[in-house]
Design a protein around this motif. Structure first.
Motif, PDB file in Angstrom:
ATOM      1  N   CYS A 131       1.432 -43.884 -59.575  1.00  0.00           N
ATOM      2  CA  CYS A 131       1.077 -45.277 -59.876  1.00  0.00           C
ATOM      3  C   CYS A 131       1.293 -46.167 -58.662  1.00  0.00           C
ATOM      4  O   CYS A 131       0.499 -47.072 -58.398  1.00  0.00           O
ATOM      5  CB  CYS A 131       1.915 -45.783 -61.064  1.00  0.00           C
ATOM      6  N   GLY A 132       2.349 -45.892 -57.899  1.00  0.00           N
ATOM      7  CA  GLY A 132       2.601 -46.675 -56.693  1.00  0.00           C
ATOM      8  C   GLY A 132       1.546 -46.460 -55.646  1.00  0.00           C
ATOM      9  O   GLY A 132       1.074 -47.410 -55.010  1.00  0.00           O
ATOM     10  N   ASN A 133       1.114 -45.174 -55.481  1.00  0.00           N
ATOM     11  CA  ASN A 133       0.040 -44.872 -54.543  1.00  0.00           C
ATOM     12  C   ASN A 133      -1.235 -45.633 -54.919  1.00  0.00           C
ATOM     13  O   ASN A 133      -1.882 -46.278 -54.085  1.00  0.00           O
ATOM     14  CB  ASN A 133      -0.296 -43.378 -54.556  1.00  0.00           C
ATOM     15  N   ALA A 147      -1.663 -48.229 -56.886  1.00  0.00           N
ATOM     16  CA  ALA A 147      -1.537 -49.687 -56.800  1.00  0.00           C
ATOM     17  C   ALA A 147      -1.733 -50.166 -55.374  1.00  0.00           C
ATOM     18  O   ALA A 147      -2.390 -51.184 -55.133  1.00  0.00           O
ATOM     19  CB  ALA A 147      -0.168 -50.129 -57.331  1.00  0.00           C
ATOM     20  N   HIS A 148      -1.174 -49.419 -54.402  1.00  0.00           N
ATOM     21  CA  HIS A 148      -1.410 -49.758 -53.003  1.00  0.00           C
ATOM     22  C   HIS A 148      -2.897 -49.633 -52.666  1.00  0.00           C
ATOM     23  O   HIS A 148      -3.445 -50.436 -51.907  1.00  0.00           O
ATOM     24  CB  HIS A 148      -0.608 -48.834 -52.078  1.00  0.00           C
ATOM     25  N   PHE A 162      -5.601 -50.089 -54.446  1.00  0.00           N
ATOM     26  CA  PHE A 162      -6.551 -51.117 -54.890  1.00  0.00           C
ATOM     27  C   PHE A 162      -5.929 -52.509 -54.968  1.00  0.00           C
ATOM     28  O   PHE A 162      -6.488 -53.423 -55.586  1.00  0.00           O
ATOM     29  CB  PHE A 162      -7.224 -50.750 -56.217  1.00  0.00           C
ATOM     30  N   ALA A 163      -4.794 -52.707 -54.301  1.00  0.00           N
ATOM     31  CA  ALA A 163      -4.097 -53.994 -54.371  1.00  0.00           C
ATOM     32  C   ALA A 163      -4.973 -55.165 -53.962  1.00  0.00           C
ATOM     33  O   ALA A 163      -4.888 -56.252 -54.536  1.00  0.00           O
ATOM     34  CB  ALA A 163      -2.841 -53.948 -53.500  1.00  0.00           C
ATOM     35  N   ALA A 164      -5.832 -54.982 -52.961  1.00  0.00           N
ATOM     36  CA  ALA A 164      -6.646 -56.086 -52.446  1.00  0.00           C
ATOM     37  C   ALA A 164      -7.986 -56.219 -53.151  1.00  0.00           C
ATOM     38  O   ALA A 164      -8.775 -57.108 -52.821  1.00  0.00           O
ATOM     39  CB  ALA A 164      -6.886 -55.894 -50.949  1.00  0.00           C
ATOM     40  N   CYS A 165      -8.260 -55.361 -54.144  1.00  0.00           N
ATOM     41  CA  CYS A 165      -9.545 -55.394 -54.838  1.00  0.00           C
ATOM     42  C   CYS A 165      -9.609 -56.539 -55.839  1.00  0.00           C
ATOM     43  O   CYS A 165      -8.591 -57.050 -56.319  1.00  0.00           O
ATOM     44  CB  CYS A 165      -9.772 -54.077 -55.586  1.00  0.00           C
ATOM     45  N   LYS A 224     -10.511 -53.168 -59.667  1.00  0.00           N
ATOM     46  CA  LYS A 224      -9.261 -52.505 -60.038  1.00  0.00           C
ATOM     47  C   LYS A 224      -9.427 -51.744 -61.351  1.00  0.00           C
ATOM     48  O   LYS A 224      -8.994 -50.587 -61.481  1.00  0.00           O
ATOM     49  CB  LYS A 224      -8.136 -53.530 -60.174  1.00  0.00           C
ATOM     50  N   LYS A 252      -9.103 -47.676 -61.963  1.00  0.00           N
ATOM     51  CA  LYS A 252      -8.105 -47.149 -62.901  1.00  0.00           C
ATOM     52  C   LYS A 252      -8.716 -46.103 -63.837  1.00  0.00           C
ATOM     53  O   LYS A 252      -8.078 -45.111 -64.191  1.00  0.00           O
ATOM     54  CB  LYS A 252      -7.517 -48.279 -63.746  1.00  0.00           C
ATOM     55  N   GLN A 292     -15.148 -49.349 -50.835  1.00  0.00           N
ATOM     56  CA  GLN A 292     -14.046 -49.904 -50.048  1.00  0.00           C
ATOM     57  C   GLN A 292     -14.261 -49.563 -48.580  1.00  0.00           C
ATOM     58  O   GLN A 292     -14.678 -48.439 -48.250  1.00  0.00           O
ATOM     59  CB  GLN A 292     -12.701 -49.341 -50.503  1.00  0.00           C
TER      60      GLN A 292
END
Length: 607
Positions: A42-44, A46-47, A49-52, A57, A61, A103
């Motif tokens: 989940c951390g990977n 989230a990093h 697509f953080a800027a999407c 997002k 998912k 992206q």
């Protein structure tokens, strides 16, 4: 199929069996894990697509729609790559229209050989290909992607992008060209002014004005050098959309092709039910198709390095004998500068790649049974893209060239052979491009003048020391010596000598570039002088024979006398630092010989 094309293809398949199977096995194993972002924590994720935007997002998912990686060699100094500034937005919009996401995965360096010709920076030119390959791999390493769009067009850039992307060959991949600039000052006139400048008959202001009228706007340079050879070869391999190579930038058709390329690569992705990756499109047969297209168009000699390296990245082993054997049965169908007066816009208007491909297919010189980004079969690439009421459609190519001075049918070629010959003898092994060399200049036997630097040649010319029959030997220019720069700056000097009636040839362990012209040049000669090759034993006055008709490269010395001479290897310390060169000692030490691609990669593989 032409029996020679069949025989060469079968030989490549046999030669490559183990390395090709190993490569495909690795790609199959990686492909089973696709889409890779399912394996991310989940951390990977989230990093990733953080800027999407929120909608993107949510799409990422769910894992059931494609995420397209954009890898671009954009910069706004290269005229060919400046148009790429707007392409990512076009690609994102097209992806959204398909319910998918795109992206910008990463950028790669992109240097212009036209800017660095004859300058220290040119010694980083060839190594930049391997840096681009590694940069592409870094961009794709995040395991976020289901498909790849590659934005690149020029010399080392397309090969570098392909080599890097082949490490992720389970992903469907399409290359999107930017297109050539409109025609400017005719290339023949530009070359005439360059030669007058070399002779001291015009000044710098006149030379700069001529160059500026030739290279004048966004888009690829219009002569048929390495950049435009890239476009023909990539299209013939089925990695472009049909007819995409030479549509000018900044036009509605260019944008429509970029949108369509994005949509097509999404259709090929696993979330959309596809299973065709780059590894399947780049096959033994598609590599042979590329070589035939190179030879049929008199393309860049740089591709005797680059396509060897690309093939090896896919586990395929080719060598210069394959090129030479195919050349003997491939008719020369184009005359594009430096092999003629026309440029690539004229070629495109005469019928371009779709007509060329149809001619070669109908003559049995290209394999039709290959995978392409459009599906099975190369025949789809005999179509021309057009806009009708704003919609992109394809029509069959014209049935005949509109200008036979630029593009001819197989039944009426400019030459019965492709004009690329392996040349070898007691000075080593190299290649020579004869498609632009008149028959009367293809055999030269003359005394050697030995140089270790391009500037030395220019200075000797200006002093009048080369005003005789001469074979210019320029050594210390191979990958181990100084990164194998192009030696295009020599062209006006050598051309002037030939025009004054002297018999002239060049022998070098360096490159002569995609603009190799009317003077016979034995290039890429190895073993290179810096590694003790025979060129290091040549002295001024030795009689050298360069015979392109028989593939002979020899110095008139007995075997014992040549071997007994001490190698005279130039002090290379001046090439090792400054202008960033100190960062690339690892390349010079580790690069393979020219016939193996002059690359750091694949050492011990495919041998």
């Amino acid at each position: 199929m032409n029996p020679t094309v069949t025989r060469v293809t079968e030989r490549i398949i046999r030669r490559s069996r183990d390395s090709r199977q190993d490569y495909l096995r690795r790609m199959e194993d990686l492909g089973r894990q696709s889409p890779h972002r399912t394996s991310l924590s989940c951390g990977n994720l989230a990093h990733g697509f953080a800027a999407c935007q929120p909608g993107d997002k949510q799409t990422l998912k769910l894992m059931n729609q494609a995420n397209v990686a954009i890898v671009s060699a954009y910069n706004d100094m290269l005229s060919a790559h400046q148009p790429y500034a707007t392409f990512p937005d076009v690609i994102r919009q097209a992806a959204h229209g398909m319910g998918s996401v795109a992206q910008f995965a990463g950028g790669t360096p992109a240097m212009c050989d036209g800017v660095t010709q004859g300058q220290p920076g040119m010694e980083l030119s060839l190594v930049s290909r391997d840096v681009i390959a590694m940069s592409t791999a870094v961009a794709l390493s995040h395991n976020m992607f289901d498909a790849t769009v590659l934005l690149g067009i020029c010399d080392k850039i397309v090969p570098g992008l392909l080599i890097g992307a082949l490490s992720f060959g389970y992903l469907p991949t399409v290359l999107v060209p930017g297109g050539p600039m409109p025609s400017g000052l005719p290339n023949k006139e530009k070359q005439r002014v360059r030669q007058l400048y070399a002779e001291g008959k015009v000044g710098r202001d006149q030379l700069l004005e001529a160059e500026s009228q030739s290279y004048h706007s966004p888009g690829t340079c219009t002569f048929y050098g390495t950049a435009n050879s890239n476009q023909v070869l990539v299209e013939v391999m089925g990695l472009h959309l049909p007819g995409a190579a030479f549509v000018n930038p900044g036009t509605p058709l260019r944008d429509a092709l970029t949108r369509a390329a994005t949509e097509q690569v999404i259709r090929l992705s696993r979330p959309n039910g596809g299973n065709l990756g780059l590894a399947h499109v780049v096959s033994e047969k598609s590599i042979v198709n590329a070589l035939v297209a190179l030879l049929a168009t008199g393309g860049s000699t740089n591709h005797t390095l680059h396509w060897v390296a690309i093939a090896r990245a896919a586990g395929i082993r080719i060598d210069w004998d394959d090129y030479a054997e195919l050349s003997a049965v491939t008719p020369l169908l184009t005359r594009i500068y430096p092999n003629g007066d026309a440029d690539v816009n004229h070629f495109h208007q005469a019928g371009g790649t779709p007509l060329l491909i149809r001619e070669l297919l109908d003559a049995g010189l290209l394999h039709d049974d290959v995978e392409t980004v459009m599906g099975k079969g190369l025949r789809a690439y005999t179509q021309v893209p057009v806009l009708e009421d704003g919609e992109l459609q394809w029509r069959a190519a014209v049935t005949a060239s509109s200008d036979v001075s630029v593009l001819r049918p197989v039944s009426e070629p400019f030459d019965s052979e492709g004009g690329l010959t392996v040349i070898q003898g007691n000075l080593g092994r190299g290649i020579i491009k004869t498609s632009a060399v008149a028959p009367e200049h293809q055999v030269v036997e003359a005394p050697a003048r030995v140089f270790d630097d391009q500037l030395q040649v220019a200075q000797a010319f200006e002093r009048g020391e080369l005003n005789s029959d001469v074979v210019v030997v320029l050594r210390g220019q191979g990958p181990a010596a100084n990164g194998m720069p192009e030696l295009h700056k020599l062209t006006p000097y050598l051309g002037s000598l030939q025009d004054h009636g002297y018999r002239v040839a060049l022998v070098t362990d360096g490159r002569m570039s995609g603009a190799s012209g009317k003077v016979p040049a034995a290039i890429h000669v190895y073993p290179e002088a810096a590694r003790g090759g025979p060129l290091s034993r040549v002295r001024d006055g030795d009689m050298i024979r360069v015979d392109a008709t028989r593939g002979e490269l020899a110095v008139a010395l007995g075997e014992e006398e040549l071997a007994s001479r001490e190698p005279a290897i130039e002090d290379l310390s001046g090439n090792q630092a400054g202008w960033g060169r100190e960062l690339f000692g690892w390349f010079r030490q580790g690069a393979s010989e020219a016939e193996k691609g002059a690359t750091l990669f694949f050492q011990g593989h495919c041998d």
